[in-house]
Design a protein around this motif. Structure first.
Motif, PDB file in Angstrom:
ATOM      1  N   UNK A  88       0.806  -1.218   0.000  1.00 15.39           N
ATOM      2  CA  UNK A  88       0.000   0.000   0.000  1.00 15.39           C
ATOM      3  C   UNK A  88       0.842   1.272   0.000  1.00 15.39           C
ATOM      4  N   UNK A  89       2.133   1.163  -0.278  1.00 15.90           N
ATOM      5  CA  UNK A  89       3.023   2.313  -0.208  1.00 15.90           C
ATOM      6  C   UNK A  89       3.124   2.984  -1.578  1.00 15.90           C
ATOM      7  N   UNK A  90       3.140   4.304  -1.574  1.00 10.13           N
ATOM      8  CA  UNK A  90       3.373   5.069  -2.796  1.00 10.13           C
ATOM      9  C   UNK A  90       4.846   4.899  -3.178  1.00 10.13           C
ATOM     10  N   UNK A  91       5.116   4.192  -4.269  1.00 11.94           N
ATOM     11  CA  UNK A  91       6.493   3.847  -4.625  1.00 11.94           C
ATOM     12  C   UNK A  91       7.323   5.077  -4.999  1.00 11.94           C
ATOM     13  N   UNK A  92       6.693   6.081  -5.597  1.00 17.42           N
ATOM     14  CA  UNK A  92       7.442   7.302  -5.917  1.00 17.42           C
ATOM     15  C   UNK A  92       7.926   7.994  -4.642  1.00 17.42           C
ATOM     16  N   UNK A  93       7.029   8.057  -3.657  1.00 20.90           N
ATOM     17  CA  UNK A  93       7.403   8.667  -2.385  1.00 20.90           C
ATOM     18  C   UNK A  93       8.467   7.823  -1.678  1.00 20.90           C
ATOM     19  N   UNK A  94       8.304   6.500  -1.760  1.00 22.67           N
ATOM     20  CA  UNK A  94       9.279   5.616  -1.136  1.00 22.67           C
ATOM     21  C   UNK A  94      10.642   5.773  -1.799  1.00 22.67           C
ATOM     22  N   UNK A  95      10.656   5.925  -3.130  1.00 24.72           N
ATOM     23  CA  UNK A  95      11.927   6.104  -3.832  1.00 24.72           C
ATOM     24  C   UNK A  95      12.643   7.367  -3.342  1.00 24.72           C
ATOM     25  N   UNK A  96      11.873   8.422  -3.103  1.00 24.03           N
ATOM     26  CA  UNK A  96      12.477   9.644  -2.565  1.00 24.03           C
ATOM     27  C   UNK A  96      13.088   9.421  -1.187  1.00 24.03           C
ATOM     28  N   UNK A  97      12.405   8.613  -0.378  1.00 23.70           N
ATOM     29  CA  UNK A  97      12.944   8.291   0.947  1.00 23.70           C
ATOM     30  C   UNK A  97      14.235   7.496   0.836  1.00 23.70           C
ATOM     31  N   UNK A  98      14.244   6.533  -0.070  1.00 23.67           N
ATOM     32  CA  UNK A  98      15.447   5.707  -0.259  1.00 23.67           C
ATOM     33  C   UNK A  98      16.594   6.543  -0.798  1.00 23.67           C
ATOM     34  N   UNK A  99      16.316   7.457  -1.742  1.00 23.88           N
ATOM     35  CA  UNK A  99      17.363   8.324  -2.267  1.00 23.88           C
ATOM     36  C   UNK A  99      17.936   9.206  -1.165  1.00 23.88           C
ATOM     37  N   UNK A 100      17.053   9.723  -0.293  1.00 26.23           N
ATOM     38  CA  UNK A 100      17.538  10.570   0.798  1.00 26.23           C
ATOM     39  C   UNK A 100      18.446   9.779   1.756  1.00 26.23           C
ATOM     40  N   UNK A 101      18.081   8.517   1.981  1.00 20.83           N
ATOM     41  CA  UNK A 101      18.915   7.676   2.858  1.00 20.83           C
ATOM     42  C   UNK A 101      20.290   7.443   2.238  1.00 20.83           C
TER      43      UNK A 101
END
Length: 204
Positions: free
Chosen positions: A190-203
């Protein structure tokens, strides 16, 4: 009069150990740094003995014996405390257990201990220590991250997810909390993958 070999050796030990403890060459593991912290004192003691040695050479035999007796008593008195300190520094978990005992009101000490207990697989102790940290500082970012990891290890994925989100909110700079949220989010449909990708990039 030139310095004795004892003084030169003491200066070398003190300078070399202080350079290592500065972490300029490389970062020392915490227990190793604690053990090495004795070295500057040893070096300075040798330096002092070498520098003051000529004074005692010219003194009376009674003065030299009295000085040796004082040194022996000082060493014997320090043995129990030194043994206790070595036991506290034997590994990271023992170090943070000693830190909590010394400063029970420190959220940082509890959070660090919780992480060591988590790494050791002691989930009950890890959760108790982490919640103790949050009782002292409710917005402690590392404690929230550790709690998310504990809940994840227990299989409580929904609670782990909400806790990981809270850890990200409190994290001052992108880092471990975002990396953990990234790892948790990959397995959630149920996660927004675009938003998750931004989180992963920030990490990263």
């Amino acid at each position: 009069r030139t310095l004795s070999w004892s003084a030169l050796l003491g200066a070398a030990v003190a300078v070399a150990s202080l350079v290592l403890l500065s972490n300029l060459l490389f970062v020392l593991p915490t227990p190793l740094g604690g053990r090495l912290a004795y070295a500057p004192g040893v070096g300075l003691a040798l330096l002092t003995a070498g520098a003051l040695g000529p004074l005692f050479e010219d003194g009376s035999r009674a003065l030299r014996r009295g000085a040796m007796a004082l040194v022996a008593l000082w060493l014997l008195a320090g043995v129990p405390s030194t043994l206790g300190m070595v036991a506290n520094w034997q590994d990271d978990r023992a170090l943070f257990e000693a830190s909590v005992a010394l400063e029970p009101g420190s959220a940082r000490a509890w959070a660090n201990l919780g992480r060591q207990q988590l790494d050791a697989g002691d989930l009950d102790a890890a959760e108790a220590s982490t919640r103790a940290a949050l009782e002292r500082v409710p917005e402690h970012p590392i404690a929230w991250l550790n709690l998310a990891l504990v809940l994840q290890a227990r299989g409580l994925t929904d609670e782990a997810w909400s806790t990981a989100l809270r850890a990200v909110e409190l994290e001052r700079h992108p880092g471990k909390a975002r990396a953990n949220l990234c790892a948790l989010g990959v397995a959630r449909p149920d996660v927004d993958m675009d938003q998750l990708l931004g989180t992963c990039d920030a990490a990263v």
